[in-house]
Design a protein around this motif. Structure first.
Motif, short mmCIF file in Angstrom:
data_model
loop_
_atom_site.label_atom_id
_atom_site.label_comp_id
_atom_site.label_asym_id
_atom_site.label_seq_id
_atom_site.Cartn_x
_atom_site.Cartn_y
_atom_site.Cartn_z
N ASN A 61 0.83 -1.21 0.00
CA ASN A 61 0.00 0.00 0.00
C ASN A 61 0.86 1.27 0.00
OD1 ASN A 61 -2.28 -1.55 -0.02
ND2 ASN A 61 -2.83 -1.18 2.11
N TYR A 62 2.00 1.21 0.68
CA TYR A 62 2.91 2.36 0.70
C TYR A 62 3.48 2.62 -0.69
CZ TYR A 62 7.00 5.24 1.61
OH TYR A 62 7.94 6.24 1.56
N PHE A 63 3.89 1.56 -1.38
CA PHE A 63 4.41 1.73 -2.74
C PHE A 63 3.36 2.38 -3.65
CE2 PHE A 63 7.55 -2.01 -2.26
CZ PHE A 63 8.58 -1.14 -1.96
N ILE A 64 2.13 1.89 -3.57
CA ILE A 64 1.07 2.40 -4.43
C ILE A 64 0.76 3.86 -4.09
CG2 ILE A 64 -1.36 2.14 -5.06
CD1 ILE A 64 -1.01 -0.88 -4.55
N ALA A 65 0.70 4.18 -2.80
CA ALA A 65 0.42 5.55 -2.39
C ALA A 65 1.53 6.50 -2.84
CB ALA A 65 0.26 5.61 -0.87
N SER A 66 2.77 6.03 -2.83
CA SER A 66 3.88 6.87 -3.27
C SER A 66 3.80 7.15 -4.77
CB SER A 66 5.22 6.20 -2.94
OG SER A 66 5.36 6.02 -1.55
N ALA A 125 1.60 -5.43 -8.20
CA ALA A 125 2.38 -5.70 -6.99
C ALA A 125 2.13 -7.11 -6.46
CB ALA A 125 2.04 -4.68 -5.91
N ILE A 126 0.92 -7.62 -6.64
CA ILE A 126 0.56 -8.94 -6.13
C ILE A 126 0.86 -10.04 -7.15
CG2 ILE A 126 -1.39 -10.40 -5.48
CD1 ILE A 126 -2.59 -8.01 -4.06
N TRP A 270 -0.11 -3.46 -21.27
CA TRP A 270 0.51 -4.49 -20.43
C TRP A 270 1.69 -3.90 -19.67
CZ3 TRP A 270 -0.92 -9.19 -18.93
CH2 TRP A 270 0.02 -10.07 -18.41
N MET A 271 1.78 -4.18 -18.39
CA MET A 271 2.87 -3.64 -17.57
C MET A 271 3.37 -4.70 -16.60
SD MET A 271 2.73 -0.61 -14.70
CE MET A 271 2.17 -1.73 -13.42
N ASN A 272 4.68 -4.77 -16.42
CA ASN A 272 5.29 -5.62 -15.39
C ASN A 272 5.70 -4.76 -14.20
OD1 ASN A 272 7.02 -7.15 -18.08
ND2 ASN A 272 5.18 -7.94 -17.12
N TRP A 273 5.56 -5.30 -12.98
CA TRP A 273 6.10 -4.58 -11.83
C TRP A 273 7.63 -4.61 -11.90
CZ3 TRP A 273 3.64 -1.81 -7.99
CH2 TRP A 273 4.47 -1.35 -6.97
N ASP A 274 8.19 -5.80 -12.03
CA ASP A 274 9.60 -5.98 -12.33
C ASP A 274 9.70 -6.92 -13.53
OD1 ASP A 274 11.05 -4.41 -10.54
OD2 ASP A 274 10.86 -5.88 -8.94
N ALA A 284 6.42 -10.06 -9.11
CA ALA A 284 5.63 -9.28 -8.16
C ALA A 284 6.47 -8.86 -6.98
CB ALA A 284 4.44 -10.11 -7.69
N VAL A 285 6.20 -7.66 -6.47
CA VAL A 285 6.91 -7.21 -5.27
C VAL A 285 6.55 -8.10 -4.09
CG1 VAL A 285 5.12 -5.53 -4.65
CG2 VAL A 285 7.44 -5.21 -3.83
N GLY A 286 5.33 -8.63 -4.10
CA GLY A 286 4.90 -9.47 -2.99
C GLY A 286 5.67 -10.78 -2.89
#
Length: 304
Positions: A61-66, A125-126, A270-274, A284-286
């Motif tokens: 949630n912090y990443f998304i809010a930033s 992220a998930i 289409w987008m990748n987180w990493d 995923a960051v998760g």
């Protein structure tokens, strides 16, 4: 009427096989479970209490809010035309770009784009990826009485690239979008396209929900009425003679025959987180947070 599987269904099965081989379904479901706070499933507690200190969710949630600290908008700027147009033609181009900017603001508000961008970031992220599909929806009133632009966020497990080694959408031989849809809705669409009633008898509810995102996707209404049951519908997009063509099918039935969308680019973002090399699915960051989250929960369990 034939029980022969459609070609697109075989493409779908190939995509599922690829996702299995990169362990996508287990990863996505585990990360979604951790985000929801279900973090002890499959973890050996050895009689200890099972507290959950959900750092996993707070970090995401912090990443998304930033990233989404401010609302976004689209602005159209014509190439080779400055702030002060030098002739009537440049002025017309500049005015057209300003009109497009104003119209995009209307669409952003109507489609609640900033909320959907936050949801897309959460998906990435998930699950590692975020997908967006835009289309013309004739059932809503907008710019004309015949419909307007609509927008959806399919789960990454429901998007299948013809070349899974590339994450570039425009280079794909085809793109498949899978969805769980009501039988009654599909029959209505098929009748509008002129399908025969005998072909519609093959449209029956199934339990092909194992390859959807999240544990709760496996829980559906248990209805005896077939029209309110669900089945997998596939939308195939591919390029032909310079434009994007589309076709909608199920396992055995064509819902809508091939049509020309008159688009020159795929209506899929289409987008990748990493990024992971040589794969259209990202990281995923998760996924990197889960071992740390398990350790934190175990540490508090032992102290308790």
């Amino acid at each position: 009427m034939s029980n022969t599987e459609t070609e697109e269904w075989r493409m779908y099965q190939s995509g599922i096989d690829y996702n299995h081989r990169i362990n996508l379904y287990e990863t996505v479901n585990k990360n979604e479970r951790f985000y929801a706070g279900n973090q002890w499933e499959g973890v050996v507690a050895n009689g200890l209490p099972t507290p959950v200190f959900n750092i996993f969710k707070r970090i995401i949630n912090y990443f998304i809010a930033s990233i989404m600290s401010q609302n976004t908008k689209m602005q159209f700027v014509p190439e080779q035309v400055g702030d002060d147009p030098q002739n009537e033609q440049e002025q017309m181009i500049k005015d057209a770009a300003e009109l497009m900017t104003l119209y995009s603001e209307t669409l952003f508000e109507k489609n609640k784009m900033n909320q959907k961008l936050r949801q897309a970031l959460l998906d990435a992220a998930i699950s590692g990826d975020a997908a967006a599909y835009s289309f013309w929806n004739p059932s809503i009133k907008g710019f004309t009485d015949e419909g307007d632009i609509d927008f959806e966020l399919p789960d990454n497990v429901n998007i299948f690239f013809g070349n899974p080694s590339s994450r570039e959408t425009e280079n794909q031989p085809y793109i498949l979008i899978a969805s769980r849809e009501l039988i009654g809705k599909l029959k209505e669409e098929a009748r509008l396209d002129g399908r025969k009633e005998e072909d519609l008898r093959l449209l029956t509810a199934d339990s092909e929900y194992f390859y959807q995102s999240g544990d709760r996707s496996r829980i559906e209404l248990e209805e005896k009425n077939s029209d309110v049951g669900k089945t997998i519908a596939l939308l195939k997009l591919w390029k032909k003679n310079g434009t994007v063509h589309a076709k909608k099918i199920t396992r055995y039935t064509v819902i809508r025959e091939e049509w020309d969308t008159r688009l020159t680019r795929y209506p899929v973002a289409w987008m990748n987180w990493d990024v992971r090399k040589n794969s259209y699915h990202g990281q995923a960051v998760g996924t990197g947070l889960t071992p740390n989250q398990i350790f934190i929960n175990k540490m508090f369990a032992m102290s308790m």
